[in-house]
Design an enzyme around this catalytic site. Structure first.
Site, short mmCIF file in Angstrom:
data_model
loop_
_atom_site.label_atom_id
_atom_site.label_comp_id
_atom_site.label_asym_id
_atom_site.label_seq_id
_atom_site.Cartn_x
_atom_site.Cartn_y
_atom_site.Cartn_z
N GLU A 54 -64.36 31.19 12.38
CA GLU A 54 -63.76 33.04 12.05
C GLU A 54 -64.26 34.00 10.49
O GLU A 54 -65.17 34.99 11.02
CB GLU A 54 -62.22 33.32 11.61
N THR A 78 -62.90 43.88 14.23
CA THR A 78 -62.18 43.59 12.22
C THR A 78 -63.63 43.68 11.37
O THR A 78 -62.67 44.75 10.63
CB THR A 78 -61.69 41.85 12.32
N1 HSE Z 1 -56.02 40.37 8.20
C1 HSE Z 1 -57.37 40.50 8.62
C2 HSE Z 1 -57.67 41.69 8.58
C3 HSE Z 1 -56.78 40.12 10.33
O1 HSE Z 1 -56.27 42.62 8.76
O2 HSE Z 1 -58.68 42.35 8.73
C4 HSE Z 1 -57.35 40.37 11.26
O3 HSE Z 1 -57.21 40.61 12.35
#
Ligand code: HSE
Length: 309
Positions: A131, A184
């Site tokens: 990931e 992201t």
């Molecule tokens: N915790 C991560 C973010 C999750 O908020 O960037 C990404 O889906």
């Protein structure tokens, strides 16, 4: 070559208010289907289909399914390779763990093909490394619930330590996915580098209460604890009509409504004993359609994570 093995790798919601990069929860659906079989050596991707699959790398060295599977093979000391077929059920850049489902599904597939020798938490770590390749930094809050199911907490990244809690049986979830893409990596760029003590206190209070509420099955406290003073406010500009959609969901009976992961999904909680969630889904969809935007919805509930089907 062995028979094909099929893995259902579900969508997940992460952050859940105050738990940025820490909290995650598996959903029952939608999900990716990852099929694989043992080959003599190396990684081969023979098929990628489903929404957004055109933009997903075919090179096994750049694809999160095969990167994660390879991490598991190395850790388990396997002397074979894997051929995979990937059927995306979760569009990339959705905020419900599309890349996380691929990474977790790939890791779990390799775990099954190697005879399930690893501790499931090591499978999570293999998926988290994959990931990290695709999302601009290691975060395990999607892959942990995808592998382990239920609600998960990352206590620490170094050393890696993760815990799982079974959420209350009647916790329902509505996912609204507006027709915009929020990568992201881009969504992490808008975050502040530092937070103040007031916000830290606010987050610790809500995060601690969320864990207590999940343990005790306290739906009201779960919903009151979905609070985020830092991350969702910084990202709101990336998702038009987010606040209106959340308000519409609450007006339609949701106990809490918030940004899923890095966005753009709008996530709402409801109690399955109070209703079927359809009104909430319609309300969220209506806010976006009033502005000329499409929005897919799913009415679902928490789920048990990756499984062989
Ligand atoms: N915790 C991560 C973010 C999750 O908020 O960037 C990404 O889906």
């Amino acid at each position: 070559m062995s028979d094909w093995v099929t893995i259902d790798a579900p969508a997940t919601i992460s952050n859940i208010g105050a738990g940025f990069d820490i909290f995650g929860m598996a959903l029952s659906n939608p999900g990716d289907i990852i099929e694989g079989r043992i080959i003599d050596s190396g990684m081969v991707i023979s098929e990628i289909t489903g929404p957004g699959s055109d933009g997903i790398p075919r090179d096994p060295a750049a694809n999160s399914v095969t990167i994660a599977a390879n991490e598991v093979l190395k850790l388990a000391g396997a002397d074979f390779g894997i051929e995979v077929r990937i059927k995306k059920g979760i569009r990339p850049c959705s905020g419900i763990g599309s890349s996380g489902a691929s990474a977790a599904g790939g890791a779990y597939l390799a775990h099954v093909l190697t005879g399930e020798k690893l501790d499931p938490k090591d499978v999570v770590l293999c998926a988290a490394k994959a990931e990290g390749h695709t999302s601009g930094g290691i975060h395990a809050d999607n892959v942990a619930p995808c592998v382990l199911g239920g609600f998960t907490i990352i206590r620490s990244y170094d050393p890696f330590e993760v815990y799982r809690i079974t959420p209350p049986e009647d916790l329902g979830v509505v996912v609204g996915m507006p027709d915009i893409m929020v990568p992201t990596s881009e969504s992490r760029k808008v975050l502040p580098a530092q937070v103040g003590v007031k916000d830290l206190v606010f987050h610790v209070g809500n995060a601690s209460s969320m864990v207590h509420a999940m343990h005790t099955g306290d739906y009201g406290l779960i919903c009151r604890s979905v609070q985020d003073a830092v991350f969702e406010p910084a990202r709101r500009k990336l998702v038009p009509h987010l606040a209106e959609a959340e308000q519409a969901a609450r007006d339609a009976g949701a106990g809490a409504s918030f940004l899923g992961g890095s966005g753009p999904c709008v996530i709402s909680f409801f109690r399955t004993s109070d209703g079927n969630g359809d009104d909430i889904a319609e309300a969220v969809k209506g806010v976006f359609s009033d502005s000329g935007m499409g929005c897919d919805t799913w009415v679902t509930r928490w789920g048990t994570g990756c499984r062989r089907i």
